[in-house]
Design a protein around this motif. Structure first.
Motif, PDB file in Angstrom:
ATOM      1  N   SER A   1      40.558  49.472  42.577  1.00 45.99           N
ATOM      2  CA  SER A   1      40.810  48.521  41.432  1.00 45.99           C
ATOM      3  C   SER A   1      41.341  47.298  42.361  1.00 45.99           C
ATOM      4  CB  SER A   1      41.630  48.910  40.478  1.00 45.99           C
ATOM      5  OG  SER A   1      43.082  49.455  40.811  1.00 45.99           O
ATOM      6  N   SER A   2      40.971  47.050  43.552  1.00 42.81           N
ATOM      7  CA  SER A   2      41.558  46.106  44.211  1.00 42.81           C
ATOM      8  C   SER A   2      40.613  45.804  45.540  1.00 42.81           C
ATOM      9  CB  SER A   2      43.184  46.074  44.628  1.00 42.81           C
ATOM     10  OG  SER A   2      43.094  47.085  45.571  1.00 42.81           O
ATOM     11  N   LEU A   3      40.628  44.561  45.916  1.00 39.23           N
ATOM     12  CA  LEU A   3      39.814  44.282  47.232  1.00 39.23           C
ATOM     13  C   LEU A   3      40.252  43.118  47.658  1.00 39.23           C
ATOM     14  CD1 LEU A   3      36.978  45.104  48.864  1.00 39.23           C
ATOM     15  CD2 LEU A   3      35.945  43.396  47.368  1.00 39.23           C
TER      16      LEU A   3
ATOM     17  N   VAL B   1      33.092  54.999  35.235  1.00 40.86           N
ATOM     18  CA  VAL B   1      32.644  55.825  36.320  1.00 40.86           C
ATOM     19  C   VAL B   1      32.907  55.011  37.723  1.00 40.86           C
ATOM     20  CG1 VAL B   1      30.765  56.853  37.416  1.00 40.86           C
ATOM     21  CG2 VAL B   1      31.042  56.864  34.661  1.00 40.86           C
ATOM     22  N   SER B   2      32.527  53.756  37.759  1.00 46.10           N
ATOM     23  CA  SER B   2      32.783  53.074  38.928  1.00 46.10           C
ATOM     24  C   SER B   2      33.016  51.480  38.457  1.00 46.10           C
ATOM     25  CB  SER B   2      31.483  52.877  39.856  1.00 46.10           C
ATOM     26  OG  SER B   2      30.510  52.622  39.066  1.00 46.10           O
ATOM     27  N   TYR B   3      33.465  50.606  39.505  1.00 48.02           N
ATOM     28  CA  TYR B   3      33.599  49.534  39.210  1.00 48.02           C
ATOM     29  C   TYR B   3      32.759  48.471  40.436  1.00 48.02           C
ATOM     30  CZ  TYR B   3      37.978  50.710  37.010  1.00 48.02           C
ATOM     31  OH  TYR B   3      38.650  51.396  36.155  1.00 48.02           O
ATOM     32  N   THR B   4      32.259  47.388  39.840  1.00 55.31           N
ATOM     33  CA  THR B   4      31.352  46.533  40.810  1.00 55.31           C
ATOM     34  C   THR B   4      31.809  45.170  40.844  1.00 55.31           C
ATOM     35  OG1 THR B   4      29.387  47.842  40.414  1.00 55.31           O
ATOM     36  CG2 THR B   4      29.200  45.468  41.169  1.00 55.31           C
ATOM     37  N   LEU B   5      32.103  44.575  41.968  1.00 58.72           N
ATOM     38  CA  LEU B   5      32.812  43.234  41.962  1.00 58.72           C
ATOM     39  C   LEU B   5      31.520  42.250  42.481  1.00 58.72           C
ATOM     40  CD1 LEU B   5      35.245  41.405  41.894  1.00 58.72           C
ATOM     41  CD2 LEU B   5      35.568  41.691  44.419  1.00 58.72           C
TER      42      LEU B   5
ATOM     43  N   GLU C   1      26.840  40.858  44.393  1.00 58.89           N
ATOM     44  CA  GLU C   1      27.484  42.230  44.562  1.00 58.89           C
ATOM     45  C   GLU C   1      28.301  42.233  45.731  1.00 58.89           C
ATOM     46  OE1 GLU C   1      25.872  45.800  43.335  1.00 58.89           O
ATOM     47  OE2 GLU C   1      26.953  47.058  44.627  1.00 58.89           O
ATOM     48  N   VAL C   2      29.457  42.520  45.922  1.00 58.72           N
ATOM     49  CA  VAL C   2      30.407  42.384  47.212  1.00 58.72           C
ATOM     50  C   VAL C   2      31.177  43.710  47.095  1.00 58.72           C
ATOM     51  CG1 VAL C   2      30.794  39.815  47.555  1.00 58.72           C
ATOM     52  CG2 VAL C   2      32.210  41.127  46.136  1.00 58.72           C
TER      53      VAL C   2
ATOM     54  N   ILE D   1      34.584  27.000  46.262  1.00 60.93           N
ATOM     55  CA  ILE D   1      34.878  27.411  45.102  1.00 60.93           C
ATOM     56  C   ILE D   1      34.324  28.756  44.880  1.00 60.93           C
ATOM     57  CG2 ILE D   1      34.886  27.093  42.349  1.00 60.93           C
ATOM     58  CD1 ILE D   1      35.048  24.252  42.896  1.00 60.93           C
ATOM     59  N   TYR D   2      34.587  29.979  44.532  1.00 60.74           N
ATOM     60  CA  TYR D   2      34.417  31.234  44.321  1.00 60.74           C
ATOM     61  C   TYR D   2      34.528  31.522  42.776  1.00 60.74           C
ATOM     62  CZ  TYR D   2      34.091  31.010  49.278  1.00 60.74           C
ATOM     63  OH  TYR D   2      33.930  30.753  50.492  1.00 60.74           O
ATOM     64  N   GLN D   3      33.318  32.290  42.130  1.00 64.14           N
ATOM     65  CA  GLN D   3      33.844  32.735  41.014  1.00 64.14           C
ATOM     66  C   GLN D   3      33.454  34.429  40.775  1.00 64.14           C
ATOM     67  OE1 GLN D   3      30.790  30.841  38.319  1.00 64.14           O
ATOM     68  NE2 GLN D   3      32.490  29.310  37.598  1.00 64.14           N
ATOM     69  N   TYR D   4      34.327  35.159  40.351  1.00 61.86           N
ATOM     70  CA  TYR D   4      34.381  36.451  40.373  1.00 61.86           C
ATOM     71  C   TYR D   4      34.228  37.367  39.193  1.00 61.86           C
ATOM     72  CZ  TYR D   4      35.700  35.796  45.273  1.00 61.86           C
ATOM     73  OH  TYR D   4      35.979  35.470  46.569  1.00 61.86           O
ATOM     74  N   GLN D   5      33.628  38.288  38.776  1.00 53.53           N
ATOM     75  CA  GLN D   5      33.428  39.129  37.646  1.00 53.53           C
ATOM     76  C   GLN D   5      33.627  40.683  38.067  1.00 53.53           C
ATOM     77  OE1 GLN D   5      29.823  37.319  35.781  1.00 53.53           O
ATOM     78  NE2 GLN D   5      30.974  37.784  34.083  1.00 53.53           N
ATOM     79  N   VAL D   6      34.106  41.569  37.204  1.00 53.37           N
ATOM     80  CA  VAL D   6      34.138  42.928  37.703  1.00 53.37           C
ATOM     81  C   VAL D   6      32.906  43.725  36.332  1.00 53.37           C
ATOM     82  CG1 VAL D   6      35.575  44.928  37.423  1.00 53.37           C
ATOM     83  CG2 VAL D   6      36.195  43.050  38.398  1.00 53.37           C
ATOM     84  N   LYS D   7      32.166  44.505  36.875  1.00 50.50           N
ATOM     85  CA  LYS D   7      31.422  45.157  35.797  1.00 50.50           C
ATOM     86  C   LYS D   7      31.719  46.657  35.870  1.00 50.50           C
ATOM     87  CE  LYS D   7      27.163  45.910  37.507  1.00 50.50           C
ATOM     88  NZ  LYS D   7      25.869  45.636  37.898  1.00 50.50           N
ATOM     89  N   VAL D   8      32.089  47.249  35.044  1.00 53.80           N
ATOM     90  CA  VAL D   8      32.395  48.657  34.919  1.00 53.80           C
ATOM     91  C   VAL D   8      31.008  49.467  34.296  1.00 53.80           C
ATOM     92  CG1 VAL D   8      34.664  48.345  34.410  1.00 53.80           C
ATOM     93  CG2 VAL D   8      33.402  48.695  32.582  1.00 53.80           C
ATOM     94  N   VAL D   9      30.889  50.732  34.826  1.00 52.97           N
ATOM     95  CA  VAL D   9      29.959  51.659  34.354  1.00 52.97           C
ATOM     96  C   VAL D   9      30.335  52.618  33.833  1.00 52.97           C
ATOM     97  CG1 VAL D   9      27.772  53.041  35.004  1.00 52.97           C
ATOM     98  CG2 VAL D   9      28.517  50.931  36.153  1.00 52.97           C
TER      99      VAL D   9
END
Length: 772
Positions: free
Chosen positions: A608-610, A591-595, A601-602, A619-627
């Motif tokens: 599907s890109s930013l 339904v949506s993506y959260t970065l 949350e940013v 140093i930055y750590q990233y994760q994608v969350k899907v609903v």
């Protein structure tokens, strides 16, 4: 006196000769080529490879900038490969005699013109385009949109002119100068359209006038440049080996260049139809259908539309409403028929019918590892190759058929750090249709096509259960100067055997075995073992690899399976620019993506890109969350991006070396760098000490304190947090105040030498008379 006088005369004459000491120590001229790569809208383009022939390629940074240094003067060919914007290329000629700023626009290119008539003027016209320019060593018009037609006209001082019309193209490694014209006075051009007797365009036909040959494009258009006016030459037109216009002589006259041609052969077969509908996916339970449409050419009585080997429609309509009844991958083929015979559409389309809960057959993040053995054996022994799905893309194969492909990033443990490599895999047959590999020294681009048919000649696919024949075609473009390109075209027979067990390093698998044998030499060109659980080949023997190897064998080591969590396309890395570009794959029916950045949350949305702008070092750590529709949430694995910003070098826009004889103010100037706070001008005097003489935000400075002798200038850029660039290129200024005074005496030196010579000669001859 007789012996001394000639010596004195010689020394005096020699002393009058000018001597340029500076030329003996003049360094060889080299220059910089810099620029940006943008979209037509002005937005920064994706990662782009810029290559000057004979030099390593460079890549644009996050701001779209690139830079070459130490480029020798002279003619060069430069190429842009828009890797993330359609994988297109643009080649052009450049002449380097000073620093060059060359900005590119995606899917645009230049028309370049050379002429030996320095009094000529030139103009170009096209849709919403009109430019006029005087003569130049290399005249350039553009950048303009490719695949459009433009008229270029040269006007000479005697009132004559010549015009050439061309279709602006990207070019290739084999034909990089397709957009370059030579327009000398006394020459002309012939261009026009080749059509049949009914007015239909005739593409891919060779038009030859004298020694010049041009092949018609998809519109039947041809251009022949540089014909000598006044010559009588032969004009020939051939399609393959068939002469479609009888060879005849023409006089090259100084007249309009239009020279349309009409074939003398009357067409009798139907014109090949073309699908207007592209390959598509459809779900079986959506109670929907797909309208498939195509064109109708002359001489067509009716059509046959086939789904795999079965005709599902016969009639005169140009559309068919397809409603899927079973899950799977299917291929549509189309044939036009009249009383004289039939002709199939060159392009076929595929349909992937999915169940309601089915994701793509290959999803982003799926990967396979293979042990790869070469024959003859590689110096590194067995290689380990990892192929990772990073997306999908529709491309055209070598038969002109648009095919939906999976895009794979390919990595070998023995690859050099600067190597990039991609495969495009046909989503229906799981075979390569395109490959690309590049290092700083070369690139190789391969294009392929597979045409599978049944025993009755109907189009099908490899997994249909009834393929009998396979037509394979491949062209390899080798981006190494002087290296020939590769070409393969084979007709093959297919043997399929079910339930074959094969052992690999990752285990034993029950497979479907495919053997593809060349009908010409009876060699088994490919042997393939497919396993449904792996969703890929567990073993491949390729005896026609298109490389220097005789054979390449792939054994499956490991595979990831279908991802159960979202996957990043972007990899963990260290970057030297402030903007962070992140991309992730689509996940099922999200339904949506959260970065998340370091757990915060940013971004939240459906993209599907930013791109994250102006990141500080760290140093930055990233994760994608899907609903999901159920409300459930899934988190991806973490990727790490380390930002280590390196400020670009400013470039001095001054001569590398110059001599001055007065102490007037000297303008020191340099290029502007984005996102910097200050520039420092550094002066090194004749004593070798370096001093900062300016610090500020301007990009020029007037310097008025030159040391006698050599003065060296360099620039440094920085930001307020203490980060600064390396030193720029150098400019040397040699200051010699005495040379100016000496110059006042120099004009009299030759006269003094002549008078001295005459005086000595008179004395010499008087002495001879006295002696005699």
């Amino acid at each position: 006196m007789k012996k001394i006088a000639p010596i004195i005369v010689f020394l005096i004459c020699f002393s009058t000769l000018p001597i340029d000491i500076s030329q003996a120590t003049e360094p060889e001229d080299t220059f910089t080529v810099t620029g940006k790569v943008l979209h037509q809208s002005g937005e920064v383009a994706g990662s782009t490879s810029i290559k000057i022939t004979g030099y390593d390629s460079v890549w644009t940074d996050s701001a779209g900038d690139y830079q070459y240094t130490d480029i020798a003067s002279g003619e060069h060919i430069i190429r842009a490969y828009f890797m993330n914007d359609g994988h297109n290329v643009a080649y052009r000629k450049i002449i380097i005699n000073s620093d060059l700023q060359l900005d590119w626009i995606v899917d645009n290119n230049w028309i370049t013109v050379s002429s030996d008539d320095q009094l000529a003027t030139f103009s170009i016209s096209g849709e919403n385009i009109q430019e006029n320019k005087p003569h130049a060593e290399l005249l350039e018009f553009g950048p303009y949109e490719m695949d459009q037609y433009y008229n270029v006209t040269a006007f000479y001082d005697n009132g004559l002119n010549q015009t050439a019309m061309l279709k602006l193209q990207g070019g290739s490694a084999g034909e990089p100068l397709v957009n370059h014209l030579v327009m000398n006075q006394g020459t002309t051009n012939k261009y026009g359209y080749l059509s049949d007797m009914l007015g239909n365009s005739m593409p891919n036909v060779d038009v030859q006038i004298g020694q010049h040959i041009s092949r018609t494009n998809s519109n039947g258009f041809f251009l022949i440049n540089g014909l000598n006016i006044g010559e009588t030459v032969n004009l020939s037109v051939y399609q393959n080996e068939i002469e479609i216009i009888a060879t005849h002589q023409i006089m090259i006259e100084n007249s309009l260049g239009w020279h349309n041609l009409t074939s003398e052969i009357t067409p009798e077969m139907p014109i090949a139809p073309e699908f207007l509908t592209s390959s598509f996916d459809i779900q079986i339970d959506d109670d929907n259908s797909k309208l498939i449409q195509w064109t109708k050419g002359d001489y067509t009585d009716y059509f046959e539309l086939s789904l795999d080997s079965e005709v599902i429609y016969r009639g005169s309509s140009t559309q068919f409403d397809f409603t899927p009844s079973e899950v799977g991958s299917f291929e549509f083929s189309l044939t036009a028929i009249n009383l004289n015979g039939s002709i199939a559409a060159i392009k076929k389309i595929s349909a992937v019918v999915l169940s309601p809960s089915e994701d793509s057959f290959w999803n982003v993040g799926m990967s396979w590892q293979y042990a790869v053995d070469y024959l003859p054996e590689s110096t590194n022994g067995t290689h380990e190759l990892t192929m990772t799905a990073i997306g999908t893309e529709v491309i055209e194969d070598t038969f002109g058929v648009e095919q939906e492909c999976y895009l794979l990033r390919v990595e070998d443990i023995y690859d050099s750090p600067d190597r990039i490599r991609y495969y495009w895999i046909d989503s229906v047959n799981l075979l390569r249709l395109k490959t690309y590999s590049e290092t700083s020294e070369y690139f190789v681009a391969g294009s392929m096509g597979w045409n599978f048919t049944t025993e009755n000649g109907a189009g099908t696919n490899l997994f249909s259960g009834n393929p009998v024949n396979a037509h394979f075609n491949r062209t390899n473009i080798i981006g190494v100067p002087g290296h020939p390109n590769g070409y393969d075209d084979t007709n093959n027979i297919i043997e399929v055997t079910e339930n074959v067990t094969v052992n690999t390093p990752s285990g034993s698998y029950l497979t479907t075995y495919f053997k593809i044998t060349d009908l010409n030499d009876n060699i088994d060109s490919w042997e393939l073992w497919y396993n449904e659980t792996v969703r890929n080949w567990v073993k491949i023997i390729d005896r026609l690899p298109g490389s220097h190897s005789e054979a390449v064998t792939y054994h499956l080591i490991n595979h990831s399976g279908v991802p159960t969590i979202p996957q990043f396309v972007t990899q963990s890395s260290i970057i030297n620019f402030q903007n962070v570009q992140l991309e992730w794959g689509g996940f099922g029916r999200a339904v949506s993506y959260t970065l998340l950045e370091n757990g915060i949350e940013v971004y939240q949305g459906n993209e599907s890109s930013l791109e994250l702008m102006n990141k500080d070092d760290g140093i930055y750590q990233y994760q994608v969350k899907v609903v999901l529709p159920s409300g459930a949430e899934l988190l991806s694995e973490i990727i790490t991006i380390e930002v280590e910003y390196i400020i670009q070098l400013p470039i001095l826009t001054m001569p590398y070396t110059q001599n001055v004889t007065d102490d007037n103010e000297l303008l020191v100037s340099w290029t502007s760098i984005d996102n910097v706070d200050w520039y420092s001008v550094l002066h090194t005097g004749s004593d070798g000490s370096m001093t900062e003489v300016y610090n500020g935000s301007a990009t020029s400075y007037m310097f008025d304190d030159l040391d006698e002798g050599q003065n060296r200038f360099r620039i440094q850029a920085g930001i307020t947090d203490g980060k600064y660039s390396e030193l720029s290129n150098s400019s040397y200024v040699n200051y010699d105040p005495e040379e100016s005074n000496n110059d006042n005496f120099l004009p009299f030196l030759p006269l003094f030498g002549i008078l001295s010579t005459i005086t000595l000669a008179v004395i010499f001859f008087q002495n001879r008379r006295l002696v005699s």
